[in-house]
Write an enzyme that holds these catalytic residues in place. Structure first.
Site, mmCIF file in Angstrom:
data_model
loop_
_atom_site.group_PDB
_atom_site.id
_atom_site.type_symbol
_atom_site.label_atom_id
_atom_site.label_comp_id
_atom_site.label_asym_id
_atom_site.label_seq_id
_atom_site.Cartn_x
_atom_site.Cartn_y
_atom_site.Cartn_z
ATOM 1 N N TYR A 29 0.834 -1.210 0.000
ATOM 2 C CA TYR A 29 0.000 0.000 0.000
ATOM 3 C C TYR A 29 0.867 1.258 0.000
ATOM 4 O O TYR A 29 0.548 2.238 -0.663
ATOM 5 C CB TYR A 29 -0.930 -0.012 1.220
ATOM 6 C CG TYR A 29 -1.782 1.225 1.314
ATOM 7 C CD1 TYR A 29 -2.936 1.347 0.551
ATOM 8 C CD2 TYR A 29 -1.436 2.283 2.160
ATOM 9 C CE1 TYR A 29 -3.725 2.495 0.619
ATOM 10 C CE2 TYR A 29 -2.212 3.419 2.236
ATOM 11 C CZ TYR A 29 -3.353 3.527 1.462
ATOM 12 O OH TYR A 29 -4.119 4.662 1.523
ATOM 13 N N GLU A 30 1.973 1.216 0.741
ATOM 14 C CA GLU A 30 2.852 2.378 0.845
ATOM 15 C C GLU A 30 3.903 2.428 -0.272
ATOM 16 O O GLU A 30 4.864 3.179 -0.197
ATOM 17 C CB GLU A 30 3.530 2.403 2.222
ATOM 18 C CG GLU A 30 2.542 2.689 3.326
ATOM 19 C CD GLU A 30 3.168 2.814 4.695
ATOM 20 O OE1 GLU A 30 4.366 2.505 4.866
ATOM 21 O OE2 GLU A 30 2.433 3.254 5.606
ATOM 22 N N VAL A 91 -5.409 -2.189 7.906
ATOM 23 C CA VAL A 91 -6.658 -2.901 7.702
ATOM 24 C C VAL A 91 -6.747 -3.142 6.193
ATOM 25 O O VAL A 91 -6.678 -2.177 5.419
ATOM 26 C CB VAL A 91 -7.873 -2.083 8.203
ATOM 27 C CG1 VAL A 91 -9.172 -2.793 7.892
ATOM 28 C CG2 VAL A 91 -7.747 -1.799 9.699
ATOM 29 N N GLY A 97 -13.272 1.198 6.413
ATOM 30 C CA GLY A 97 -14.571 1.852 6.527
ATOM 31 C C GLY A 97 -15.535 1.109 7.432
ATOM 32 O O GLY A 97 -16.661 1.549 7.641
ATOM 33 N N GLY A 99 -14.871 0.401 10.658
ATOM 34 C CA GLY A 99 -14.655 0.773 12.053
ATOM 35 C C GLY A 99 -13.500 0.036 12.706
ATOM 36 O O GLY A 99 -13.181 0.302 13.872
ATOM 37 N N GLY A 101 -10.177 0.120 12.021
ATOM 38 C CA GLY A 101 -9.041 1.006 12.301
ATOM 39 C C GLY A 101 -9.293 1.875 13.518
ATOM 40 O O GLY A 101 -8.419 2.019 14.383
ATOM 41 N N ASN A 128 -0.756 10.290 1.686
ATOM 42 C CA ASN A 128 -1.844 9.410 2.092
ATOM 43 C C ASN A 128 -3.000 10.215 2.704
ATOM 44 O O ASN A 128 -3.267 10.129 3.903
ATOM 45 C CB ASN A 128 -1.309 8.359 3.070
ATOM 46 C CG ASN A 128 -2.285 7.223 3.284
ATOM 47 O OD1 ASN A 128 -3.431 7.279 2.870
ATOM 48 N ND2 ASN A 128 -1.815 6.184 3.952
ATOM 49 N N TYR A 135 -7.161 10.156 10.573
ATOM 50 C CA TYR A 135 -6.511 10.500 11.838
ATOM 51 C C TYR A 135 -6.999 11.839 12.373
ATOM 52 O O TYR A 135 -7.255 11.977 13.578
ATOM 53 C CB TYR A 135 -4.989 10.527 11.678
ATOM 54 C CG TYR A 135 -4.382 9.200 11.314
ATOM 55 C CD1 TYR A 135 -4.837 8.004 11.859
ATOM 56 C CD2 TYR A 135 -3.332 9.129 10.410
ATOM 57 C CE1 TYR A 135 -4.276 6.786 11.520
ATOM 58 C CE2 TYR A 135 -2.756 7.909 10.067
ATOM 59 C CZ TYR A 135 -3.238 6.748 10.626
ATOM 60 O OH TYR A 135 -2.669 5.553 10.297
#
Length: 167
Positions: A29-30, A91, A97, A99, A101, A128, A135
């Site tokens: 992902y990163e 996740v 989406g 919940g 995380g 990101n 956050y």
């Protein structure tokens, strides 16, 4: 899937394989799929130590692990207290989406408070935006003006060669 169906537990050495899968998923992902050097066996060995270098929370629903938060303690000299540093939160896309995380982070915040920690901190990549928004919606402050620094590989070795022997 509702958050109430999700349970959070501490990982054990028996969870090394799933932790590794999540670490690899986060690296992909990163945009760093080839950066992971940890292996399931190295993770397992570290979790079997008397004082493991990290702790890990796993989110489970319907008998399946659906997310993780890997963390360790740090220390604030200004506050004179330990804190918790969240190294990885992941996740998989199909569960975002739901919940999970937020439940992992709120559980980690509770652990931090129960342990007398003065703060919970982590880093987020500047590109990101979905994570930054997530956050900030939780009340986190992105620390503008603070830039991460890192020494590794040959640069770490070169600087270490100039260091003194500690007695």
């Amino acid at each position: 899937m509702a958050v109430t169906e999700t349970t959070i537990r501490f990982a054990t050495a028996d969870d090394a394989q799933v932790i590794h899968v999540f670490i690899q998923g986060l690296a992909e992902y990163e945009r760093e799929p080839d950066a992971v050097r940890a292996t399931p066996s190295s993770i397992k060995a570290q979790l079997q130590l008397q004082r493991p270098p990290f702790e890990c929370l796993l989110a489970e629903s319907d008998g399946e692990v659906r997310g993780f938060a890997l963390f360790f303690h740090n220390y604030s000299t200004w506050r004179g207290k330990q804190g918790i540093y969240l190294e990885d939160l992941y996740v998989p896309d199909q569960y975002r989406g739901s919940g999970i995380g937020k439940l992992l982070l709120s559980t980690l915040a509770r652990i931090a408070q129960n342990r007398g920690c003065s703060r919970l901190e982590w880093q987020v990549l500047d590109w990101n935006q979905p994570a930054i928004d997530f956050y900030e919606n939780l009340g986190a402050k992105v620390m503008n003006g603070w830039l991460p620094c890192r020494l590794q590989g040959p640069e770490l070795s070169a600087l270490a060669a100039e260091g003194a022997t500690v007695t």
